[in-house]
Structures are given as C-alpha cells and as structure tokens.
Design an enzyme around this catalytic site. Structure first.
Site, PDB file in Angstrom:
ATOM      1  N   ASP A 309       0.849  -1.176   0.000  1.00 32.05           N
ATOM      2  CA  ASP A 309       0.000   0.000   0.000  1.00 32.05           C
ATOM      3  C   ASP A 309       0.902   1.249   0.000  1.00 32.05           C
ATOM      4  O   ASP A 309       2.118   1.166   0.168  1.00 32.05           O
ATOM      5  CB  ASP A 309      -0.960  -0.027   1.211  1.00 32.05           C
ATOM      6  CG  ASP A 309      -2.237   0.748   0.930  1.00 32.05           C
ATOM      7  OD1 ASP A 309      -3.293   0.390   1.468  1.00 32.05           O
ATOM      8  OD2 ASP A 309      -2.164   1.720   0.161  1.00 32.05           O
ATOM      9  N   GLU A 506     -10.936   6.698   3.761  1.00 31.21           N
ATOM     10  CA  GLU A 506      -9.951   6.148   4.707  1.00 31.21           C
ATOM     11  C   GLU A 506     -10.134   6.724   6.118  1.00 31.21           C
ATOM     12  O   GLU A 506     -11.256   6.895   6.585  1.00 31.21           O
ATOM     13  CB  GLU A 506      -8.540   6.369   4.151  1.00 31.21           C
ATOM     14  CG  GLU A 506      -8.366   5.727   2.756  1.00 31.21           C
ATOM     15  CD  GLU A 506      -6.931   5.569   2.342  1.00 31.21           C
ATOM     16  OE1 GLU A 506      -6.601   5.850   1.190  1.00 31.21           O
ATOM     17  OE2 GLU A 506      -6.121   5.133   3.171  1.00 31.21           O
TER      18      GLU A 506
HETATM   19  C1  GLC Z   1      -4.429   4.111  -0.344  1.00 31.10           C
HETATM   20  C2  GLC Z   1      -5.313   2.939  -0.046  1.00 31.10           C
HETATM   21  C3  GLC Z   1      -5.333   1.890  -1.134  1.00 31.10           C
HETATM   22  C4  GLC Z   1      -5.038   2.528  -2.479  1.00 31.10           C
HETATM   23  C5  GLC Z   1      -3.626   3.080  -2.428  1.00 31.10           C
HETATM   24  C6  GLC Z   1      -3.242   3.805  -3.726  1.00 31.10           C
HETATM   25  O1  GLC Z   1      -3.867   4.624   0.835  1.00 31.10           O
HETATM   26  O2  GLC Z   1      -5.131   2.271   1.195  1.00 31.10           O
HETATM   27  O3  GLC Z   1      -6.635   1.282  -1.109  1.00 31.10           O
HETATM   28  O4  GLC Z   1      -5.140   1.562  -3.504  1.00 31.10           O
HETATM   29  O5  GLC Z   1      -3.427   3.961  -1.337  1.00 31.10           O
HETATM   30  O6  GLC Z   1      -4.000   4.977  -3.861  1.00 31.10           O
END
Ligand code: GLC
Length: 614
Positions: A309, A506
């Site tokens: 992530d 988030e």
């Molecule tokens: C974010 C998320 C993830 C996403 C990634 C790229 O923080 O947790 O779901 O795909 O970053 O944007």
C-alpha cells in the site's frame, strides 16, 4: 507451523460458494515462467529492483527516471492528476507519455500504470461512477457487478491505464470505519462471488485482451476487522479509532472472516494483491512472512505479485527505512508503492542485497512474479499496442455505460420501511416537496474516491442528481419544489428528505458517532410538521443510527452512495422498478453500546438480508 492446503481450506471454513463463484484451480501465470525466467536471466540487479519500484507519477523528478531507475510501474494516487487538467485527453497524454518513455528505454519493459478505479474510472471527470461497493453488495447480482467492472476496464483503457486497485475484499466488522463503503458486505460469503465478478470483469476472459486491465484484491488481510482505538497514529499523540489498526483474532476466525473471500478471486486469476496497512495480532501485514508467503503464496497458491500500500513500508516498526525494506521484501512483498522515496528505496534495497540482508533468490522470485503478469497481459509482445484504445475512448462516459450503472443503482436500493404503501410515489402527484443536503449534490451521492481522494460535495463530475432525476420522471402537471432544510412543505402531497453523509475516504471517515446530523433530522421534522407523508432517502457510506427519524417517516430507502446515475434512485421512488436490494450489512439500533459486530453490546435494528419491495 505450516498447514497443508487441505487443512487451510478446512481451517478457513472456505465459504460455501456456488460453482460459479469458486472457479476450479487454474494456473493463469506460471505458464509464462519460461519467458519470464529467460528475461530475468538477462537483467542486472538494478533492472530487477526497478521492476519492484512503483513511484507516484506526481513525485517523479524526471521523465528520464523511468529509464534511469528501470521503473516497472507508476501509479496515480487519489489526487495525482495530470497538470494539464482532469479530462480524458489530459489523462491519455499523461499515461502515454510515461509508457512511451518506458518503451524507449534499453530494455523496453512496459509500465504497469495503477489507479484506484474502485467504482468506475472515478478519478476522471466524465467517467461513469457506479454505486460504491456497499451498494453493489446489496444487489445480489454478480453478473451485473461483473458488467460494471468490465465497463470500468473499458473506461480505463480509454486513456490507456492498465491496472485497477480493485476489488476490495474487506469484510468491515465495525461500520464506524471510514472504509466501510469499500466493502461489499460484512460477510465473506457475500463478498467472495462479487470479488470473482470484479476480477472477471476487469481481467476479461483473457488478460491479454486489449480491453482488459489487471486487478488487485485488497487489502490483505483483516483491514476491516480492526479493534476500536488501535487506528493509525494521527501524529499528535492520538490515534484514529479504527483505520489501519490491529485485528486481534485467533487464526481460525481470522481465516474465516478475512482470508476465505480471497480464495475464489485467486482461483479466478486476480493478478495482484495488496497487503493491508493494518496489523494482525500486532504484526503489520506488510511485514508478516507467515501471512504473505506461507499462507497467501504457499497455502492459497497465489501466483501473481504483491504490491504494497501507499508508503506502507514506512509504518513497519524498525530502526530505519533500509530495515523496513528488508523486513517487507523478505516477508514476501514483491513490488513497493513508494510514492516519493523511490530513489531511496532503489538504493537501499540494492544495499540490502549487497549485504545479504535480502537474498537474490527473493529478488528473483519477486521479479519473476511481476514479469509473469506482464507476459500474461501480452504487454511484452512488441506487436501489442499499449496506448489508449480508440474504441474504448469513444465509449467513455457513454449513455450505454450509464444505463448499466443506472440498473446497478436501482438494484442496490434497499427499502427498509414502507408504511401505508407510501412508496412508490405517483408520477402525477400534485406536489412533491424535496429537501436534504444529498438531494441535488452529485459529490455527496458519489462519496470518496471520486475525482479527488476524499471526494467532495457539489457538481464534481458529470451525472444526474437524485432531484434532477425526479424532475425528469414526474408528469407535466406535477409540481416539485426543493428546499434544502425541508421548510415550506405545507400543502404538498408528499415530502422526500434526501439526507445522509458528505464524502470521505480512509481514516478521515472514521466516526465515533453515526447518528444522523442535526440538519438531517431537521429536514424530516420540517416536513413532518406540514402533516404530510414523509419519505427518507439515506445517502451514506454505511448504515447510520436513524432512531431520531424512525417514527417520524413513513418510508425509508437506503440509497448508499449511488454514484453518477441518480435516475436509478428515482426509478425506485416512482415505482418504475420495484426495490430488490437486500442488506449486505446488519443495520444497528441506536441503543447499541458497541457497533463492532459480534460484541454483546451490538443490537440489530434491521437484519442482514432485510429489504422490502412493492
Ligand atoms: C491508499 C489505499 C489503497 C489505495 C492506495 C493507492 O492509501 O489504502 O486502497 O489503492 O493507497 O491509492
């Protein structure tokens, strides 16, 4: 202790899925090992590490860094848009500029370009935005969900982008979590077939179909099971309540709730999986070798590659970034999303290899996995056109695509209450009084991950608000009036209060209190005082505590986050179609003392599977 594959499935309580949802085991990627290993043998260590490095394009210091660091991938994070504007032409120019630079490099290994196309190609103005996953989870229609994913892939290939960070297979257990709406359900048995549907929709019958993109099942694992008060640090000594927290469960329960839904998507050939920011019993998923290698790769047989992530490695408890990198790569991470620190990552991983802190065998395994996927996608064939697809460009945001989204909206609506047959509303009612902050607000009905990372209220993209849809549906003789606070309802035939949440994503969406906002309750009260029947339409990313209006309204429709096609809500309100949606989450009552499913203090207002019809 290593469990065998048979024990794994027994332990996981692998969800009872229809044959369709639990495809037979097939090898989608290892057949490409001969080509992958042949290429691997020619690569230098720098070129191998480059394939494992994924910056965010926003922070690329120079276009030539693509060759200088042998980059194998780029991403656009939630707010990482073209500088020239947010439109299809600008996105196409952005993607093609990077891909052309990669193809001009000595090794000519094409880029995987990743984006959070999680409910359509939702970063782009003009793209069709489907209902967020919580709504799709209420449709019970895997075929329709697959169609939505297919259109998402098309609207991605309209600008060339070839990797979607979707499906999200989270099983949220506490709806106070800001990512609840990214989950199809709290129940892995509901999630699993929809994960397969999205994988099939995105990846098509064959990954090397020019209109296919590669998917990414996320966030592995237990992202939705974190315990209250364990969320990520805010940086001021406090923590977010839940997001990126710690899932404290015994292994059997963890497998049943948070692993089992991945099995069918792995069998359906999902090409990548994203480990979760969160922890399992105190160990960060991104650092957990038992989880990522022994369980996911060895027992579950995942043959694609793991993508971290966004900056997740820097959350791993360790002395410094170099140590965090060694821990995660040795745990089984294959490609690392290092939005800004890609040069540091490149340099430090190289040092780790030189100092035998990361074995070359691990590097070779990671790069083999990445190359397998690129070969399976047909990207390595010099004859493959890796640019945007004209037929897809033509269909971008089309009426046909919007019709499919409209059907998904209709089938996602859940009728919670309908006294005295208040719904459906007659199209020829004398006067309809509409109120609420979500009645005429495209941004609110789309939610987070729409145009911007957090999403925002207002006319952020192209689409139809619920109010605009209602105005199109009524007969010429019918009057429709809108007052955001609901005032002025006297004399109307019926009042429709369209209320709920404003966008978030988030951690920003973690909530202590899930009661309807006072201004939403006031809309209902203003209409009630007029002595007319009142319908509440709740536009939200999760069930909310609705006792303050429960006895004041005659009907309640859970609309979730329907996306750009508000016509689908109007179709149900006016009875053009009967509501068929069924709750994929339990809906808690306001006197619950805990909202974590399974806690003794959790009290249910509407059970999973509840949903009325006409
Ligand atoms: C974010 C998320 C993830 C996403 C990634 C790229 O923080 O947790 O779901 O795909 O970053 O944007």
């Amino acid at each position: 202790m290593r469990t065998t594959r048979r024990e794994f499935f027994a332990l996981s309580g692998a969800v009872a899925l229809s044959a369709d949802a639990a495809p037979a085991k097939a090898h989608f990627f290892t057949p490409f090992d001969p080509q992958a290993r042949t290429l691997l043998a020619t690569l230098s260590l720098d070129e191998k590490i480059g394939q494992m490095t994924q910056p965010d394009q926003l922070f690329l210091q120079s276009l030539d860094d693509i060759e200088k660091y042998h980059l194998g991938s780029l991403l656009s994070g939630g707010d990482s848009d073209p500088k020239t504007g947010n439109d299809l032409v600008s996105w196409t120019e952005l993607y093609e500029r990077y891909q052309k630079r990669a193809l001009a490099a000595k090794r000519r290994i094409p880029l995987l370009y990743g984006i959070d196309a999680v409910h359509g190609n939702n970063n782009l103005i003009g793209a069709v935005c489907f209902p967020q996953n919580i709504g799709l989870g209420c449709t019970g229609n895997a075929k329709l969900v697959e169609q939505c994913a297919r259109i998402t892939a098309l609207e991605m290939k309209a600008c060339g982008v070839n990797w979607a960070f979707s499906p999200c297979l989270t099983a949220p257990q506490d709806i106070r979590w800001g990512r609840t709406y990214e989950g199809y359900s709290q129940d892995p048995a509901v999630i699993a077939p929809l994960g397969v549907a999205v994988t099939r929709g995105l990846q098509g019958k064959s990954l090397n179909d020019p209109l296919s993109v590669v998917g990414c099942a996320k966030h592995f694992a237990g992202d939705g099971g974190t315990f209250w008060g364990t969320g990520q640090p805010k940086g001021n000594g406090e923590r977010y309540p839940l997001d990126q927290g710690d899932t404290r469960l015994d292994e059997a329960t963890f497998r049943k709730l948070h692993l089992s839904q991945y099995i069918p998507s792995i069998r359906a050939g999902v090409g990548t999986i994203m480990p979760s920011y969160s922890s399992w019993n105190g160990i960060k998923c991104s650092a957990n070798k038992r989880l990522l290698t022994e369980i996911l790769k060895d027992e579950m047989g995942f043959e694609g590659f793991l993508i971290s992530d966004y900056g997740a490695l820097q959350q791993i408890p360790a002395a410094n970034f170099k140590e965090q990198i060694a821990i995660s790569i040795n745990a089984g991470m294959d490609m690392v999303m290092v939005p800004e620190k890609y040069v540091d990552f490149f340099t430090l991983l190289k040092e780790n290899v030189a100092e035998n802190k990361v074995p070359m065998a691990r590097i070779d395994d990671a790069v083999t996995r990445i190359l397998r996927v690129k070969f399976a996608m047909g990207m390595m064939d010099p004859k493959t056109d890796l640019m945007s697809i004209p037929s897809a460009t033509k269909a971008f945001g089309s009426a046909q695509h919007r019709e499919v989204a409209r059907q998904a909206v209709r089938e996602s609506q859940v009728l919670l209450k309908n006294e005295k047959k208040t719904l459906p509303i007659s199209r020829s009612a004398a006067r309809i009084h509409v109120g609420g902050k979500c009645a005429d607000d495209l941004g609110n009905q789309c939610g987070g991950w729409t145009i911007t990372w957090q999403g925002q209220s207002g006319e952020t993209t192209k689409g139809t608000t619920i109010l605009a849809a209602m105005k199109k549906a009524i007969s010429p003789s019918t009057q429709i009036r809108f007052a955001k606070d609901g005032a002025g309802a006297e004399g109307a035939t019926i009042g429709v209060a369209i209320i709920g949440e404003t966008p978030y994503a988030e951690s920003a969406g973690d909530r202590v209190d899930l009661h309807l906002a006072p201004e939403d309750v006031a809309v209902v009260q203003n209409m009630k005082r007029a002595g007319i029947p009142v319908v509440a339409v709740i536009v939200s990313g999760r069930p909310m505590l609705i006792e303050p209006i429960l006895d004041k309204v005659d009907a309640i429709l859970a609309s979730w986050l329907p996306g750009t096609e508000g016509d689908g809500v109007s179709d149900i309100l006016f009875g053009a179609f009967k509501p068929s949606g069924k709750l994929s989450f339990t809906w808690p009552s306001g006197d619950s003392t805990s909202l974590h499913i399974g806690d003794p203090g959790y009290k249910t207002l509407f059970a999973m599977g509840h949903g009325l019809t006409y």
